[in-house]
Motif scaffolding. Structure first.
Motif, PDB file in Angstrom:
ATOM      1  N   VAL A 184     -12.146  45.769  27.309  1.00  0.00           N
ATOM      2  CA  VAL A 184     -13.810  45.699  27.466  1.00  0.00           C
ATOM      3  C   VAL A 184     -14.094  47.343  25.899  1.00  0.00           C
ATOM      4  O   VAL A 184     -13.483  47.856  26.352  1.00  0.00           O
ATOM      5  CB  VAL A 184     -14.832  45.530  27.623  1.00  0.00           C
ATOM      6  N   GLN A 185     -15.306  46.507  25.535  1.00  0.00           N
ATOM      7  CA  GLN A 185     -14.949  48.311  24.337  1.00  0.00           C
ATOM      8  C   GLN A 185     -17.011  48.187  24.130  1.00  0.00           C
ATOM      9  O   GLN A 185     -17.386  46.995  24.567  1.00  0.00           O
ATOM     10  CB  GLN A 185     -14.746  47.467  22.705  1.00  0.00           C
ATOM     11  N   LYS A 186     -17.036  48.997  25.230  1.00  0.00           N
ATOM     12  CA  LYS A 186     -18.606  49.020  25.629  1.00  0.00           C
ATOM     13  C   LYS A 186     -19.587  49.724  24.122  1.00  0.00           C
ATOM     14  O   LYS A 186     -20.199  49.024  24.278  1.00  0.00           O
ATOM     15  CB  LYS A 186     -18.160  50.335  26.678  1.00  0.00           C
ATOM     16  N   LYS A 187     -19.408  50.070  23.860  1.00  0.00           N
ATOM     17  CA  LYS A 187     -19.836  51.084  22.385  1.00  0.00           C
ATOM     18  C   LYS A 187     -19.079  50.890  21.209  1.00  0.00           C
ATOM     19  O   LYS A 187     -17.936  51.447  21.704  1.00  0.00           O
ATOM     20  CB  LYS A 187     -20.937  52.224  22.960  1.00  0.00           C
ATOM     21  N   SER A 188     -20.122  50.884  19.885  1.00  0.00           N
ATOM     22  CA  SER A 188     -18.971  51.208  18.712  1.00  0.00           C
ATOM     23  C   SER A 188     -18.369  52.543  18.955  1.00  0.00           C
ATOM     24  O   SER A 188     -19.641  53.430  19.187  1.00  0.00           O
ATOM     25  CB  SER A 188     -19.853  50.730  17.948  1.00  0.00           C
ATOM     26  N   GLY A 189     -17.392  52.763  18.723  1.00  0.00           N
ATOM     27  CA  GLY A 189     -17.142  54.274  18.185  1.00  0.00           C
ATOM     28  C   GLY A 189     -15.971  54.667  20.008  1.00  0.00           C
ATOM     29  O   GLY A 189     -15.265  55.479  19.794  1.00  0.00           O
ATOM     30  N   TYR A 206     -16.653  40.217  33.437  1.00  0.00           N
ATOM     31  CA  TYR A 206     -16.972  41.720  33.582  1.00  0.00           C
ATOM     32  C   TYR A 206     -17.265  42.442  32.537  1.00  0.00           C
ATOM     33  O   TYR A 206     -18.253  43.593  32.293  1.00  0.00           O
ATOM     34  CB  TYR A 206     -15.514  42.093  32.659  1.00  0.00           C
ATOM     35  N   THR A 207     -18.654  41.717  32.323  1.00  0.00           N
ATOM     36  CA  THR A 207     -20.053  41.711  30.928  1.00  0.00           C
ATOM     37  C   THR A 207     -20.996  41.300  31.841  1.00  0.00           C
ATOM     38  O   THR A 207     -21.964  41.314  30.766  1.00  0.00           O
ATOM     39  CB  THR A 207     -19.867  41.916  29.561  1.00  0.00           C
ATOM     40  N   ARG A 208     -21.162  41.059  33.159  1.00  0.00           N
ATOM     41  CA  ARG A 208     -22.888  40.273  33.460  1.00  0.00           C
ATOM     42  C   ARG A 208     -23.612  41.688  33.617  1.00  0.00           C
ATOM     43  O   ARG A 208     -24.504  40.892  33.078  1.00  0.00           O
ATOM     44  CB  ARG A 208     -22.264  40.159  34.869  1.00  0.00           C
ATOM     45  N   ARG A 209     -23.813  43.212  33.545  1.00  0.00           N
ATOM     46  CA  ARG A 209     -24.392  43.798  33.000  1.00  0.00           C
ATOM     47  C   ARG A 209     -24.881  44.518  32.114  1.00  0.00           C
ATOM     48  O   ARG A 209     -24.818  45.955  31.685  1.00  0.00           O
ATOM     49  CB  ARG A 209     -23.848  45.263  34.058  1.00  0.00           C
ATOM     50  N   GLY A 210     -24.190  44.020  31.183  1.00  0.00           N
ATOM     51  CA  GLY A 210     -24.351  44.906  29.712  1.00  0.00           C
ATOM     52  C   GLY A 210     -23.533  45.427  29.377  1.00  0.00           C
ATOM     53  O   GLY A 210     -23.497  46.910  28.714  1.00  0.00           O
ATOM     54  N   GLU A 211     -22.307  45.306  30.206  1.00  0.00           N
ATOM     55  CA  GLU A 211     -21.127  47.205  29.475  1.00  0.00           C
ATOM     56  C   GLU A 211     -20.336  46.901  28.813  1.00  0.00           C
ATOM     57  O   GLU A 211     -19.341  47.373  27.970  1.00  0.00           O
ATOM     58  CB  GLU A 211     -20.492  46.649  30.848  1.00  0.00           C
TER      59      GLU A 211
END
Lengths: 94, 309, 250
Positions: A12-17, A42-47
């Motif tokens: 998972v990439q959480k945020k760009s950068g 793995y990304t139900r909570r906006g991860e």
């Protein structure tokens, strides 16, 4: 015993950068299912903003009995680290 | 002693993590597989007693919150199955062990949920007990298990709050609601305490698990922590914990209590709880009735992923 | 409960809200019963989206009607003839093919409707429609993939999907029997019909499912609160607690 389901490793990439991070594995019969399952698990909570799935048996890793050959010699080449070097007093930007 | 075993011991000694690639004693591996798969099975079976009231949740908010919670439980089961797979067992094998009763799950889920108040009691007491146990497991020695527990703990705290919110609403609601809440507490109090397992003195697996830092704190220690933090929560609700001997010991700050009914505990663990058969039958039916779906998915995957694009 | 909606906009929106509620409830029934755990989570996600959508729509309706009641009143205290959901979404979870086919037929319709609502002059509704479109897109993606897997997977899965589609198609006619309220609230009803027809025909052909011709059934319209026998059971389960304890706050 049933067959056909595959195991996939999820990144998972959480945020760009930020780099992609391994978060665990999921199951899926095909690619579309695998990536949807990974998203739900793995990304139900906006991860994340981006997701990779890779079939587990596509991952290449270093076997246990080669680990020391792969990784230990790195430890004694201290000249790869900046702290090995003495910089004269008063000289900047080095 | 060979270098891999020495490396393993050094990791444990230094409170570091054992990772999937590392050498580990076969018994360490087997103990973890058993513990982790049973933990996963517990999450999945736990969906059933709560799912029992999902369709009858009495408000839109209650329904959404309960569904999100049950969904989280499915997710936690999946994280744990994934962790177990890193140790060399497949999900199919774990499923089979559950079905032929080689593997167990937390016995609390063999109790029925009789009223809506049980949704409150389960969230408050059962998730509450699970949280105490899981927080402790965040420091377990096996890396993937520890990381799984960190993730689970982050998600779990809303579960307990959801339950307590229901208890508050009912304890301060109509007389009928309050009676329902008290009844739920009466039925779930002792079974929740049993979630921490047998007394330390009677616990067979304890020492090896502690030596290998799989388990970080003892059953009784965790159980006492749970009791001490839960009693004031019950007092706030104006409800009575069904234990006449529950008393605060001012010298320790802890509550003493009546001896537990271990006969019931072992009877339920051994398969004679109120819902053991129903929980397994439900799980088997969902699995076997849907075999055709999985076959279709496998057949389709083969068709598209081996086709020349 | 005495339900009297004064505005046409409410009368239109309640159809969408009730459809979301009943479909959400059918999906919630699948909890712990899906073919595998990942699908359990996927179906719960869609169910949560639907209940969230229903709640937002009921809130808009309550605002338009000057808050004579709350969303929970609307969900838990109306009777069978006061519900305005599509009969399609009441149909049961006979097997996983029914779950998928029902969802897919609904999602294609939903996408077309909310696309038009995203241009609504009611800014609250337009905002909600845009959010809904993202959710429906994901659900549509998911169910379309399953239509392919079941249609093209094995002979058994194809047979089961065919049976499901044969039954569910009986409830399609009423969806596209637009009334004056629909025509007032939607920019172009006929465009929705043709978009739906086009995609469904394409998908069914691609996944080897026959679209049989259906004799129109003498069925009354959902817009007048007419349902299949399933609605009574759905509501008696869903509404049990508030009806059994009318003075309790839930």
């Amino acid at each position: 015993m049933e067959s056909g389901v595959k195991v996939w490793e999820v990144f998972v990439q959480k945020k760009s950068g930020l780099p992609f991070k391994h978060v665990g594995s999921c199951h899926g019969y095909d690619k579309k299912m695998a990536i949807q399952n990974a998203r739900d698990l793995y990304t139900r909570r906006g991860e994340g903003r981006e997701l990779w799935v890779v079939e587990s048996n596509a991952i290449v890793s270093v076997p246990l009995d080669e680990a020391d050959a792969f990784f230990d010699p790195g430890e004694d080449k201290i000249y790869r680290h900046a702290t090995f070097y003495k910089i004269p007093e008063g000289v900047n930007h080095l | 002693m060979d270098k891999f075993e020495a490396a393993f011991n050094a990791i444990i000694e230094a409170d570091q993590k054992v990772e999937p690639r590392d050498w580990m004693p076969e018994k360490y591996r087997k103990t973890l597989i058993r513990q982790i798969s049973q933990h996963a099975h517990s999450e999945i079976i736990g969906m059933q007693p709560e799912g029992n009231w999902l369709l009858r949740a009495p408000s839109l908010r209650a329904k959404q919150v309960l569904l999100a919670k049950i969904q989280d439980e499915a997710g936690h089961g999946l994280y744990l199955y994934s962790v177990a797979e890193t140790l060399g067992i497949s999900r199919a094998e774990m499923n089979e062990q559950l079905h032929n009763q080689e593997a167990k799950y937390s016995s609390i889920f063999n109790y029925p949920t009789l009223t809506w108040a049980d949704m409150g009691a389960v969230g408050w007491l059962v998730d509450g007990a699970a949280i105490v146990n899981q927080v402790s497991l965040q420091r377990t020695s096996y890396g993937p298990y520890a990381r799984g527990m960190v993730r689970i703990c982050k998600e779990e705290s809303f579960h307990q709050r959801q339950g307590y919110e229901i208890m508050v609403q009912m304890a301060f609601g109509t007389a009928e609601q309050k009676e329902m809440a008290q009844d739920a507490l009466n039925r779930f109090w002792e079974p929740a305490l049993m979630m921490f397992g047998p007394h330390d003195a009677d616990s067979v697996h304890k020492n090896q698990s502690m030596d290998w830092k799989i388990k970080r704190e003892s059953n009784d220690h965790l159980r006492q922590r749970f009791i001490d933090r839960t009693v004031p929560q019950a007092e706030y609700l104006g409800l009575t914990i069904p234990d006449a001997n529950l008393k605060l010991d001012p010298s320790t700050g802890s509550y003493t209590h009546s001896p537990f009914n271990w006969d019931e505990f072992w009877n339920v663990v051994n398969g004679n709880g109120p819902c053991n058969q129903e929980r397994l039958d439900h799980h088997k039916k969902a699995h076997y009735d849907n075999a055709w779906v999985r076959e279709a998915a496998a057949a389709y995957a083969e068709k598209i992923e081996t086709s020349v694009a | 409960m005495n339900l009297e909606l004064k505005s046409n906009e409410s009368k239109f929106l309640i159809r969408l809200a009730d459809t979301a509620t009943i479909l959400g409830q059918r999906l919630a029934e699948m909890c712990s019963k899906a073919p595998f755990l990942e699908e359990d989570i996927a179906l719960s996600n869609i169910s949560l989206d639907l209940f969230g959508r229903a709640e937002e729509l009921y809130k808009i309706i309550c605002t338009i009607e000057n808050a004579a009641y709350t969303p929970d009143d609307l969900v838990f205290r109306r009777n069978e003839r006061q519900y305005f959901n599509l009969k399609l979404v009441e149909q049961p979870n006979e097997d996983f093919a029914w779950v998928i086919a029902r969802q897919y037929l609904h999602d294609v319709y939903s996408t077309a409707v909310y696309t038009q609502l995203s241009e609504s002059s009611n800014s609250e509704l337009a905002g909600l429609a845009n959010k809904v479109l993202k959710e429906v897109k994901y659900s549509h993606l998911h169910t379309k993939d399953w239509m392919d897997r079941l249609g093209l997977g094995t002979e058994e899965s194809n047979n089961r999907l065919q049976l499901a589609v044969d039954h569910l198609m009986k409830y399609v006619e009423e969806i596209f029997s637009w009334d004056e309220i629909d025509r007032e609230q939607l920019a172009d009803c006929d465009k929705i019909t043709s978009a739906w027809e086009s995609e469904i025909n394409q998908t069914l052909a691609a996944c080897n499912i026959e679209r049989k011709s259906i004799q129109p059934l003498s069925m009354r319209d959902y817009r007048d609160g007419f349902h299949s026998e399933h609605i009574g059971h759905l509501l008696s389960i869903m509404q049990y607690l508030p009806r059994a304890y009318p003075d309790a706050k839930w």
